[in-house]
Write an enzyme that holds these catalytic residues in place. Structure first.
Site, PDB file in Angstrom:
ATOM      1  N   CYS A   2      17.600  43.785  70.039  1.00 41.16           N
ATOM      2  CA  CYS A   2      17.411  42.336  70.083  1.00 41.16           C
ATOM      3  C   CYS A   2      17.407  41.822  71.516  1.00 41.16           C
ATOM      4  O   CYS A   2      18.120  40.893  71.867  1.00 41.16           O
ATOM      5  CB  CYS A   2      18.491  41.640  69.254  1.00 41.16           C
ATOM      6  SG  CYS A   2      20.139  42.319  69.471  1.00 41.16           S
ATOM      7  N   THR A   3      16.640  42.465  72.378  1.00 38.65           N
ATOM      8  CA  THR A   3      16.428  41.967  73.729  1.00 38.65           C
ATOM      9  C   THR A   3      14.938  41.721  73.913  1.00 38.65           C
ATOM     10  O   THR A   3      14.110  42.270  73.191  1.00 38.65           O
ATOM     11  CB  THR A   3      16.916  42.968  74.798  1.00 38.65           C
ATOM     12  OG1 THR A   3      16.279  44.227  74.583  1.00 38.65           O
ATOM     13  CG2 THR A   3      18.416  43.155  74.721  1.00 38.65           C
TER      14      THR A   3
END
Length: 462
Positions: free
Chosen positions: A320-321
């Protein structure tokens, strides 16, 4: 601002800056020409090659300068495979190699070759016997990093190199992360590295090919760099890269112990000050300056932004970057938690006060991100009388860590022995839900197909 991401790219070393400026005045001419300016440039190039070869542990005529570390890897893999095409078309790599090696392996497969990817233990290291078992009669080349880029685990290169030598297979070592700390041990055949990892300028790579290794450079032939790297050399950058490597080596010998102590402090403090955290990588056999940990119920991108606002530059292998939509292939291969992942890689000369300030800030930052995501703050609730034996959580369309958070919220609503079925279509759930089970003492039953994703089944043990 405290910069804690030298594993990605180190700031330009003062010696590199001085050498770069000096060689801009002295090294602009063509080193292949015989007139005075060309001879002067050639002397600079030869001196840089000798210095770099001494640091690598090879002969100067075995070392080639390339436009980048990735170029060195790709050239090394392609040239070694082509040079040994009569032996076979089988390539062996570990599952945690740098993306440049894995991309080269994919290209080899696409061209009709075969690849064996050796799994790693939970620490991130390959077992030498497992790697040796992957070698075959038709193996043309084997690749193994000296130390992992993401978790810092040092690989058993010497043992693997011995097994490769016994099998008659050359071993290519990606030494990008470790070369600043010392030469790579073992009887390796090829080695690649990248200058910007140790404080040299970007755009300079090293490729060493031992004498006697069959190697056929690919692409149009070129008279420069023994035909292994086409084009006019960036001589000022090459000089700066070699000068900074020598300088960094001298500093690293004195700094290694201090940095290892700071990393030990981070490993110990994070484990007790941040609830639900997993410190990953080998606790002993690792680079002295690098540590990685993952935090349950945390959005990695939000965590990095908050740390940046607090004055710390770090990196992450979380899915989740903004740079990736899938979990780090390294964390996935290790079978460890990927959500809320933080990699700290300390620069030489880092202030102890900066490390202490990071440790003071981190718990509050993690707690704030968890609060915004609605993460649970306590363990599972007691069994509810008459509760059913299975619950279904539909987390499709939601990115991790939300599916894991929803699982944690309801696990106490099923009796011991009951199950929770989590529906998710985020690839990170395949890694993070089993990792959550291991951390929380629950049983991961397995994955089942489902519409728009998969169903991950968890059984409550307590």
């Amino acid at each position: 601002m405290a910069y804690f991401d030298v594993a990605s790219s180190a700031p330009l070393h003062p010696v590199a800056r001085q050498a770069l400026q000096a060689s801009l005045d002295e090294g602009w001419a063509d080193p292949a020409r015989l007139y005075r300016e060309g001879r002067r440039a050639r002397m600079l190039l030869d001196a840089a090659r000798e210095a770099a070869a001494e640091a690598v542990g090879c002969r100067p005529d075995e070392l080639t300068f390339t436009p980048s570390g990735t170029h060195a890897v790709h050239s090394g893999v392609a040239g070694a495979l082509a040079g040994r095409r009569r032996a076979g078309r089988h390539l062996v790599v570990s599952e945690v190699e740098h993306s440049s090696v894995l991309h080269a392996a994919e290209a080899h497969e696409a061209a009709g070759g075969s690849v064996t990817r050796v799994p790693v233990e939970r620490t991130g290291a390959v077992a030498p016997e497992a790697y040796a078992g992957a070698l075959r009669e038709d193996t043309a080349l084997a690749c193994l990093q000296s130390a992992n880029h993401e978790v810092g685990t040092v690989q058993p290169v010497a043992e693997v190199a011995g097994a490769c030598r016994a099998a008659g297979v050359p071993l290519l070592v990606d030494a990008a992360q470790s070369l600043a700390w010392g030469p790579v041990e073992g009887d390796w055949s090829l080695l690649a590295a990248s200058a910007h990892k140790w404080g040299g300028p970007a755009g300079v790579g090293l490729l060493a090919v031992r004498k006697g290794v069959r190697f056929a450079a690919q692409g149009p032939s070129d008279e420069r760099e023994s035909g292994r790297s086409a084009g006019f050399p960036n001589l000022p950058a090459i000089v700066a890269a070699a000068a900074s490597l020598r300088a960094v080596r001298e500093e690293a010998a004195a700094e290694a112990g201090r940095l290892r102590g700071l990393v030990e402090r981070i490993r110990a403090r994070v484990a007790v000050s941040v609830p639900e955290v997993e410190v990953v990588g080998d606790p002993e056999l690792r680079l002295p300056h690098l540590v990685t940990f993952s935090c349950l119920y945390v959005d990695g991108e939000a965590l990095l932004h908050e740390l940046d606002r607090s004055g710390f530059s770090v990196s992450s292998g979380s899915s989740c970057t903004s740079s990736t939509l899938t979990p780090s292939h390294v964390l996935r291969a290790m079978g460890v938690l990927s959500e809320g992942n933080v990699r700290i890689s300390l620069p030489l000369g880092v202030a102890e006060a900066d490390v202490d300030r990071f440790l003071e800030v981190l718990p509050g930052v993690v707690a704030g991100v968890r609060e915004r995501l609605g993460a649970p703050v306590a363990g599972p609730a007691e069994d509810v009388s008459g509760a059913g034996g299975e619950l279904v959580v539909d987390a499709r369309g939601k990115r991790c860590p939300v599916p894991v958070i929803e699982l944690a919220k309801v696990i106490g609503d099923v009796p011991v022995g009951g199950t929770v079925r989590v529906l998710a279509d985020d690839a990170a759930a395949r890694l993070d839900i089993p990792a959550w089970c291991q951390m929380r003492g629950q049983e991961y039953v397995g994955e089942e197909p489902a519409d728009r994703g998969a169903a991950y089944v968890v059984r409550r043990l307590g």
